[in-house]
Motif scaffolding. Structure first.
Motif, short mmCIF file in Angstrom:
data_model
loop_
_atom_site.label_atom_id
_atom_site.label_comp_id
_atom_site.label_asym_id
_atom_site.label_seq_id
_atom_site.Cartn_x
_atom_site.Cartn_y
_atom_site.Cartn_z
N SER A 278 0.83 -1.21 0.00
CA SER A 278 0.00 0.00 0.00
C SER A 278 0.86 1.25 0.00
CB SER A 278 -0.92 0.00 1.23
OG SER A 278 -1.76 -1.14 1.22
N LEU A 279 1.94 1.24 0.80
CA LEU A 279 2.85 2.38 0.84
C LEU A 279 3.52 2.58 -0.52
CD1 LEU A 279 4.28 4.61 2.44
CD2 LEU A 279 5.99 2.92 3.13
N THR A 280 3.91 1.49 -1.15
CA THR A 280 4.51 1.56 -2.48
C THR A 280 3.55 2.17 -3.49
OG1 THR A 280 5.86 -0.39 -1.99
CG2 THR A 280 5.62 0.24 -4.31
N PHE A 281 2.26 1.74 -3.40
CA PHE A 281 1.26 2.31 -4.32
C PHE A 281 1.12 3.81 -4.08
CE2 PHE A 281 -2.34 2.65 -6.99
CZ PHE A 281 -3.23 3.48 -6.34
N TRP A 282 1.14 4.23 -2.80
CA TRP A 282 1.00 5.66 -2.49
C TRP A 282 2.17 6.45 -3.07
CZ3 TRP A 282 4.00 8.86 0.76
CH2 TRP A 282 3.44 10.11 1.02
N MET B 234 22.97 12.34 -7.64
CA MET B 234 23.80 12.11 -6.47
C MET B 234 23.85 13.36 -5.60
SD MET B 234 24.66 8.98 -6.59
CE MET B 234 25.95 8.91 -5.35
N GLU B 235 23.77 14.55 -6.22
CA GLU B 235 23.80 15.80 -5.46
C GLU B 235 22.43 16.11 -4.84
OE1 GLU B 235 27.23 18.00 -8.18
OE2 GLU B 235 25.15 18.68 -8.23
N LYS B 236 21.36 15.91 -5.62
CA LYS B 236 20.02 16.31 -5.17
C LYS B 236 19.26 15.17 -4.51
CE LYS B 236 19.57 19.78 -8.83
NZ LYS B 236 18.75 20.25 -9.97
N ARG B 237 19.64 13.90 -4.83
CA ARG B 237 18.99 12.71 -4.28
C ARG B 237 17.48 12.70 -4.58
NH1 ARG B 237 22.07 9.74 -1.11
NH2 ARG B 237 20.30 8.81 -0.02
N THR B 238 17.14 13.23 -5.72
CA THR B 238 15.75 13.22 -6.16
C THR B 238 15.73 13.21 -7.68
OG1 THR B 238 13.61 14.32 -5.99
CG2 THR B 238 15.54 15.73 -6.19
N ALA B 239 14.54 13.07 -8.25
CA ALA B 239 14.42 13.01 -9.71
C ALA B 239 14.85 14.34 -10.34
CB ALA B 239 12.99 12.68 -10.10
N VAL B 240 15.48 14.26 -11.51
CA VAL B 240 15.94 15.45 -12.23
C VAL B 240 15.51 15.35 -13.68
CG1 VAL B 240 17.92 15.75 -10.72
CG2 VAL B 240 18.19 14.44 -12.83
N TRP C 253 -4.65 8.15 -13.96
CA TRP C 253 -5.05 6.74 -13.85
C TRP C 253 -4.72 5.96 -15.11
CZ3 TRP C 253 -5.82 4.46 -9.49
CH2 TRP C 253 -6.18 5.22 -8.38
N ARG C 254 -4.59 6.64 -16.23
CA ARG C 254 -4.11 5.95 -17.43
C ARG C 254 -2.67 5.48 -17.24
NH1 ARG C 254 -4.68 9.66 -22.27
NH2 ARG C 254 -6.87 9.39 -21.76
N GLU C 255 -1.87 6.34 -16.57
CA GLU C 255 -0.48 5.96 -16.29
C GLU C 255 -0.42 4.88 -15.21
OE1 GLU C 255 2.39 6.99 -17.71
OE2 GLU C 255 1.18 8.03 -19.19
N LEU C 256 -1.28 5.04 -14.16
CA LEU C 256 -1.26 4.06 -13.07
C LEU C 256 -1.73 2.69 -13.55
CD1 LEU C 256 -2.61 6.13 -10.04
CD2 LEU C 256 -0.27 5.34 -10.43
N GLN D 138 4.42 9.98 -7.32
CA GLN D 138 5.43 10.19 -8.36
C GLN D 138 4.78 10.31 -9.73
OE1 GLN D 138 8.15 6.89 -7.87
NE2 GLN D 138 9.36 7.96 -6.33
N THR D 139 3.77 9.47 -9.99
CA THR D 139 3.08 9.52 -11.28
C THR D 139 2.34 10.85 -11.43
OG1 THR D 139 2.81 7.12 -11.21
CG2 THR D 139 1.49 8.33 -12.81
N MET D 140 1.73 11.30 -10.33
CA MET D 140 1.02 12.59 -10.36
C MET D 140 2.00 13.72 -10.67
SD MET D 140 -1.95 13.93 -10.08
CE MET D 140 -2.83 15.44 -9.68
N ASP D 141 3.19 13.67 -10.03
CA ASP D 141 4.21 14.69 -10.30
C ASP D 141 4.64 14.65 -11.76
OD1 ASP D 141 5.84 14.33 -7.04
OD2 ASP D 141 4.09 15.49 -7.68
N ARG D 142 4.82 13.43 -12.29
CA ARG D 142 5.27 13.31 -13.69
C ARG D 142 4.20 13.81 -14.65
NH1 ARG D 142 5.82 8.31 -13.84
NH2 ARG D 142 4.17 7.65 -15.24
#
Length: 779
Positions: free
Chosen positions: A22-26, A561-567, A313-316, A31-35
């Motif tokens: 459930s946590l993984t789905f959240w 490696m510097e930001k430790r997040t998606a770029v 939801w199309r992406e999910l 992440q999908t919403m952000d994308r």
């Protein structure tokens, strides 16, 4: 085996697994919403930039035409209280030519400083005509004359974009119109009057509809009050022009978004209503205009929240099946592992019970799970002893083996017997006392096959001769089946990744090697062929032997490696044919089990080559004269400004040349505008071959041209100008013959600005014309 205890343990581990899923789905949902929102923001920004640039380009062309009309007026020196009729007639002919060539102005007028029409050109049905003098009217009290006459000289005033009104009635069919005006001063600096052009905005609005037709959301063009001029619901457009009709305003229906536009000229807003992208467009070309600009237009792009949810939801829907499959797969593996654990413990208890009844030589194996057997080193490996739990494994009881009816080799699947024999002989030749066999299949009484993993201990007599084996047999069937399911799962994951339309790959951060790549990436970068196991990301997409390190191709791994997040970065890649493509690289980190260390990244490549090329084309269109394909006046003004700044900093000189073709109007009147255009093109080609590579040639307007000649003194400039004049005179134009041109030029002075330099060069050209044309004058 204790079934109740197995169930308790299974539920104890299954609940955390469900929570983790459930946590993984959240996390995936967020992440999908952000994308999705990032992609919509990028699409909206790109479209807003395209619309803004196209509208600004249209307005820049209008400004250029207005400046051209102003130059016509100044050249004819209609700068007196009494306007000579012959001068007015000549101006009317010039302005009729402009109106018919442009085919976008409803009226072109000159009003004197008292608001009296001196010239009025009407355009209708692809023909332009001058209004007779007796029908000219006074516009002294009209708002556009008052605004225009009070606008500072050199600036352009424009009206609101609204519908044209004739005889106090809205003209049908609807005629969207904007009035543009500039003030003309006399030599003493006092206003001489204003030039006003009525721009037919239908083409501009049609262009807006075409550009935004394929947009995911809703594209609106608004006035300063929030009324729609162009919207998906045409019934709401121009509502402010029809007070009796139902009123619809974006400023009321989307109050939060409209309020944001009042604080910033451009930006984006994401709220519960959806995504808004807005831009202020000033038809006057004043980039410093305040947000409260009554004549400005507002571009608003709206992606409703419902559409964002549909895309989400199309992406999910691509991810949820994989997540559920992973959950059930891990649940099965967990069950198998616990089942095997309980079964192994049951085997241990059986072996401990057997240990009380067998001799000391079996004690080596009593604490091990599985089946214990003693084999003689003879043909077929006869079974001398086997533990009683063999019945659970092969459906044979221990007494059946003791009777000698079954040898051990007869139970091994024929496909594995040869390898089993070879491994036994190799161990015997090496003198090994303990060894293991590779997993193999063993067949029971009911033809039921089981996977076996065994450990063998050699039995030797006092002389060292091999007499038999102790064999510890473990049933690893559940593990082998789980491995097969894992293999199937990996194949499934690869198939899922292959369905992603964008090139996608998983990259090791240390070696840059590709750990996973989808078919779209193979098609783009490797012509659909499989890649070598150790190929790197930079070798595949950049066709180079070292990682990205420059400012133009920043490495996503280094940034992650510097930001430790998606770029997200824009790269220049090469496809499998070596063609350059521009891609938007979106990279996301993958952490190890501890969640602290980044071990891999996932890259998704979006091809934006068309967007980049379109931006270059728009830049070219904005800077280039459409007929001659050289710099237009707007770009030339920018180059001249840069040259003056450069000369001021470096104390170097440059020359400025202005020339126009003599009696060019007669060419148009005699041979037609098509032949006139051909003469202009031939002249530009001729001069491009004569000037230096460092020189800049631009079309100033009509038949007037400008040349910037860097690093030149007055003597060299005079020689250059005279050579160009002779070249123009000697050239024979097909169907027209030779023509001449008048030149004026000057070298920049340390105290010069753009106005003073242009004025001096214009005076030099004027002197050449006064002396009979086909001359060059250098000040």
């Amino acid at each position: 085996m204790n079934i109740g205890r197995f169930n308790r343990y299974y539920l104890l581990f299954l609940i955390p697994l469900a929570v983790l899923t459930s946590l993984t789905f959240w996390i995936i949902h967020n992440q999908t919403m952000d994308r999705v929102t990032s992609e919509l923001k990028l699409e909206s920004n790109i479209l807003a930039g395209q619309v803004r640039d196209q509208l600004n380009l249209s307005f820049a062309e209008i400004h250029s035409d207005l400046k051209l009309l102003t130059e016509h007026y100044k050249l004819h020196q209609l700068d007196s209280l009494i306007k000579p009729r012959n001068v007015i007639n000549e101006l009317q002919e010039l302005w009729i030519s402009v109106a018919e060539q442009r085919a976008r102005y409803d009226q072109i007028r000159f009003l004197d400083d008292q608001g009296q029409e001196t010239i009025r050109i009407n355009y209708s049905n692809q023909k332009a005509a001058a209004t007779p003098e007796q029908k000219l009217q006074s516009k002294r009290h009209r708002y556009y004359f008052i605004e225009a006459i009070n606008t500072p000289s050199g600036e352009i005033w424009n009206s609101l974009l609204d519908l044209n009104i004739e005889r106090k009635q809205i003209e049908l069919p609807l005629k969207p119109t904007i009035r543009f005006s500039t003030r003309v001063n006399r030599h003493d600096g006092q206003p001489d009057g204003v030039i006003i052009i009525n721009y037919l905005a239908k083409n501009l609005l049609d262009k807006f509809r075409r550009v935004t037709a394929s947009y995911s959301g809703h594209a609106l063009l608004l006035n300063w009050q929030g009324y729609s001029l162009v919207s998906p619901n045409a019934a709401n457009d121009w509502g402010f022009m029809f007070p009796d009709s139902p009123q619809s305003r974006v400023s009321l229906e989307h109050e939060t978004a409209w309020q944001a536009t009042q604080n910033n000229k451009q930006g984006q807003l994401l709220n519960q209503m959806g995504l808004y992208t807005y831009n202020q467009i000033d038809p006057s070309g004043n980039n410093e205009a305040a947000s409260k600009c009554n004549s400005c237009l507002w571009l608003m792009l709206h992606v409703p929240n419902q559409l964002i949810e549909v895309k989400l939801w199309r992406e999910l829907s691509k991810t949820i099946p994989l997540l559920l499959l992973s959950f059930f797969l891990f649940a099965i593996i967990l069950g198998v592992a616990l089942w095997h654990r309980e079964k192994r413990q049951a085997h241990e208890r059986q072996i401990q019970e057997l240990n009380r009844n067998i001799s000391y030589e079996h004690e080596l194996f009593l604490n091990s799970p599985g089946v214990i057997a003693k084999l003689r080193n003879e043909i077929g490996w006869p079974i001398e002893f086997i533990s009683s739990n063999i019945e659970e494994l092969l459906d044979y009881d221990a007494d059946y083996f003791a009777s000698g009816k079954v040898t051990y080799s007869s139970m091994i699947d024929s496909r594995y017997l040869e390898k089993y024999t070879q491994e036994t002989l190799e161990a015997e030749n090496k003198g090994s006392n303990s060894f293991s066999h590779s997993p193999y299949l063993i067949v029971g009484r009911n033809k039921r096959s089981r996977w076996i993993q065994e450990t063998v201990h050699a039995i030797r007599d006092k002389l060292g001769k091999l007499t038999g084996f102790y064999v510890h047999i473990n049933d690893v069937t559940p593990l082998k089946e789980a491995e097969e399911r894992l293999t199937q799962s990996r194949d499934y994951i690869q198939k899922v990744v292959d369905t992603i339309p964008d090139p996608t790959m998983v990259i090791d951060i240390d070696s840059h090697e590709l750990k996973l790549i989808n078919q779209s990436a193979l098609d783009l970068y490797n012509n659909g062929q499989a890649i070598d196991p150790e190929i790197t990301c930079y070798r595949l997409s950049h066709k180079r032997s070292n990682p990205c390190r420059g400012q133009l191709d920043p490495c996503p791994i280094k940034q992650i490696m510097e930001k430790r997040t998606a770029v997200s970065v824009v790269h220049k890649h090469y496809d499998h044919q070596g063609n350059v493509i521009h891609v938007d690289v979106r990279a996301t980190p993958i952490f190890d089990d501890s969640g602290e260390n980044i071990v891999q990244i996932i890259e998704s490549h979006r091809d934006i080559t068309e967007t980049v090329e379109m931006e270059k084309q728009l830049q070219h269109i904005a800077e280039t004269d459409r007929l001659t394909q050289i710099y237009n006046r707007m770009k030339f003004d920018e180059e001249l400004k840069n040259q003056i700044a450069w000369a001021s900093l470096t104390n170097n000189r440059f020359g400025l040349i202005m020339f126009d073709l003599d009696h060019f109007k007669k060419i148009n009147d005699t041979y037609g505008h098509d032949m006139g255009d051909k003469v202009l093109i031939n002249t530009v080609d001729l001069l491009n071959g004569r000037i230096r590579k460092s020189d800049v040639l631009a079309r100033w307007g009509g038949e007037e041209f400008m040349i910037i000649a860097p690093l030149i003194d007055t003597k060299e400039l005079r020689s250059l100008v005279e050579s160009l004049r002779n070249a123009v005179q000697q050239y024979e134009h097909e169907g027209v013959g030779s023509i001449t041109a008048s030149f004026g030029a000057s070298v920049v002075r340390p105290s010069d600005n753009i106005h003073s330099l242009l004025k001096r060069v214009d005076s030099a050209l004027y002197e050449s014309k006064q002396k009979g044309r086909n001359r060059s004058t250098v000040f």
